[in-house]
Design a protein around this motif. Structure first.
Motif, short mmCIF file in Angstrom:
data_model
loop_
_atom_site.label_atom_id
_atom_site.label_comp_id
_atom_site.label_asym_id
_atom_site.label_seq_id
_atom_site.Cartn_x
_atom_site.Cartn_y
_atom_site.Cartn_z
N PHE A 110 0.71 -1.13 0.20
CA PHE A 110 0.22 0.22 -0.33
C PHE A 110 1.00 1.45 0.09
O PHE A 110 1.87 1.30 0.70
N LYS A 111 0.67 2.23 -0.68
CA LYS A 111 0.96 3.59 -0.82
C LYS A 111 -0.18 4.37 -0.83
O LYS A 111 -0.65 4.92 -1.64
N TRP A 112 -0.41 4.87 0.57
CA TRP A 112 -1.47 5.94 0.57
C TRP A 112 -1.39 7.01 0.18
O TRP A 112 -0.46 7.69 0.43
N SER A 113 -2.54 7.53 -0.54
CA SER A 113 -2.46 9.01 -0.90
C SER A 113 -4.02 9.34 -0.78
O SER A 113 -4.90 8.49 -1.19
N PHE A 114 -4.25 10.54 -0.30
CA PHE A 114 -5.85 11.12 0.04
C PHE A 114 -5.68 12.33 -0.83
O PHE A 114 -4.79 13.40 -0.63
N ASN A 115 -6.55 12.52 -1.40
CA ASN A 115 -6.90 13.82 -2.66
C ASN A 115 -8.07 14.15 -2.60
O ASN A 115 -9.07 13.55 -2.52
N VAL A 116 -7.99 15.56 -2.82
CA VAL A 116 -9.47 16.26 -2.99
C VAL A 116 -9.60 16.97 -4.24
O VAL A 116 -8.46 17.49 -4.66
N ALA A 117 -10.37 16.45 -4.87
CA ALA A 117 -10.73 17.03 -6.50
C ALA A 117 -11.91 17.83 -6.39
O ALA A 117 -13.11 17.72 -5.66
N GLN A 118 -11.75 19.08 -6.98
CA GLN A 118 -12.70 20.23 -7.24
C GLN A 118 -13.82 19.56 -8.19
O GLN A 118 -13.52 19.43 -9.33
N SER A 119 -15.12 19.20 -7.65
CA SER A 119 -16.12 18.69 -8.46
C SER A 119 -17.57 18.64 -7.72
O SER A 119 -17.48 18.48 -6.65
N ASN A 120 -18.49 19.02 -8.43
CA ASN A 120 -19.79 18.96 -7.94
C ASN A 120 -20.41 17.78 -7.62
O ASN A 120 -21.31 17.42 -7.01
N GLU A 121 -19.71 16.52 -8.13
CA GLU A 121 -20.40 15.23 -8.15
C GLU A 121 -20.09 14.87 -6.64
O GLU A 121 -19.07 15.19 -5.96
N VAL A 122 -21.07 14.09 -6.25
CA VAL A 122 -21.05 13.77 -4.52
C VAL A 122 -20.60 12.19 -5.01
O VAL A 122 -21.25 11.26 -5.08
N ASN A 123 -19.15 12.18 -4.57
CA ASN A 123 -18.55 10.97 -4.82
C ASN A 123 -17.06 10.93 -4.02
O ASN A 123 -16.65 12.01 -3.71
N ALA A 124 -16.96 9.75 -3.84
CA ALA A 124 -15.42 9.49 -3.18
C ALA A 124 -15.13 7.98 -3.74
O ALA A 124 -16.12 7.42 -4.05
N TRP A 125 -13.70 7.99 -4.07
CA TRP A 125 -13.41 6.43 -4.50
C TRP A 125 -12.02 5.92 -4.12
O TRP A 125 -11.31 6.94 -3.59
N CYS A 126 -11.66 4.75 -4.22
CA CYS A 126 -10.39 4.27 -3.86
C CYS A 126 -9.79 3.58 -5.17
O CYS A 126 -10.60 3.08 -5.75
N MET A 127 -8.54 3.37 -5.22
CA MET A 127 -7.94 2.45 -6.32
C MET A 127 -7.25 1.51 -5.37
O MET A 127 -6.88 1.55 -4.36
N PRO A 128 -7.01 0.12 -6.18
CA PRO A 128 -6.10 -0.68 -5.51
C PRO A 128 -4.83 -0.11 -4.99
O PRO A 128 -4.08 0.87 -5.86
N GLY A 129 -4.34 -0.27 -3.87
CA GLY A 129 -2.86 0.43 -3.53
C GLY A 129 -2.91 1.48 -2.90
O GLY A 129 -1.99 1.96 -1.89
N GLY A 130 -4.30 1.89 -2.63
CA GLY A 130 -4.29 2.85 -1.42
C GLY A 130 -4.51 4.42 -1.86
O GLY A 130 -4.54 5.26 -1.07
N LYS A 131 -4.83 4.56 -3.09
CA LYS A 131 -5.13 5.92 -3.63
C LYS A 131 -6.52 6.18 -3.31
O LYS A 131 -7.44 5.49 -3.90
N VAL A 132 -6.97 7.30 -2.51
CA VAL A 132 -8.37 7.57 -2.22
C VAL A 132 -8.60 9.05 -2.66
O VAL A 132 -7.69 10.05 -2.52
N VAL A 133 -9.66 9.05 -3.05
CA VAL A 133 -10.10 10.60 -3.88
C VAL A 133 -11.57 11.10 -3.37
O VAL A 133 -12.47 10.21 -3.63
N PHE A 134 -11.36 12.31 -2.89
CA PHE A 134 -12.73 12.93 -2.38
C PHE A 134 -13.03 13.89 -3.56
O PHE A 134 -12.22 14.79 -3.79
N TYR A 135 -14.39 14.04 -3.80
CA TYR A 135 -14.78 15.02 -4.60
C TYR A 135 -15.37 16.18 -3.57
O TYR A 135 -16.08 15.70 -2.87
#
Ligand SMILES: [Zn+2]
Length: 192
Positions: free
Chosen positions: A13-38
């Protein structure tokens, strides 16, 4: 960014937590630990506890390797037992666990693929995520109103929060049932 402790405990795992500018009500992860919040999900989160609920859920998807095709049938069947083992595996790193949650804020935007999960995966992510949320020092009971707010959004929900998620009433009941367990883990292994 990376939390060394967590990636040491859970190989690969290589964790990374990211915030993306978007009106979408969403968050997701990818294998390996990349997490993105909109940013669109933040009003539904309402507060730090709500963010921690989503964070716990996404971290759980990653740790359970839900995006990984190598996940064995046996692991799927174990369900709750697996959640407990994984929570235990995280317990030597409470500070890192908390810092993972805190890193949700203020990191640059990254956009990638959205991974659809099965309903079983969603239930597992709920259960494990509730434990992680509590262990990181947040209020696990906030998971119930968060998912109720999410389900009240109806058709606006994108894949990660749409059809594959458990029936809202069953989800609330299950989460309520698990809150004492999550609190017990937090008391024994948590950060406060
Ligand atoms: Zn999910």
């Amino acid at each position: 960014m990376q939390a060394k402790g967590a990636s040491d405990r859970v190989a690969g795992f290589k964790w990374s937590f990211n915030v993306a500018q978007s009106n979408e009500v969403n968050a997701w992860c990818m294998p390996g630990g990349k997490v993105v919040f909109y940013t669109g999900i933040l009003p539904v989160c309402q507060d730090e506890d709500g963010i921690a609920v989503v964070m716990g859920h996404e971290v759980a998807h990653a740790i359970a390797r839900h995006g990984n095709e190598r996940m064995s049938q046996g692991l799927l069947v174990q369900g709750g037992g697996m959640a407990l083992d994984l929570a235990t595996a995280m317990t030597n790193q409470p500070e890192q666990t908390r810092s993972l949650f805190q890193q949700a804020y203020g990191i640059g935007a990254t956009v990638g693929a959205i991974l659809p999960f099965s309903r079983l995966h969603e239930s597992e992510a709920d259960e494990m995520g509730l434990i992680f949320t509590a262990m990181a020092g947040y209020d696990p009971s906030k998971a119930v109103p968060f998912w109720e707010r999410m389900s009240s959004l109806g058709g606006q929900r994108p894949p990660e929060f749409l059809s594959t998620h458990p029936d809202p009433e069953k989800r609330s009941a299950k989460l309520n049932e698990l809150i004492p367990l999550a609190r017990a883990y937090a008391k024994k292994y948590g950060t406060n």
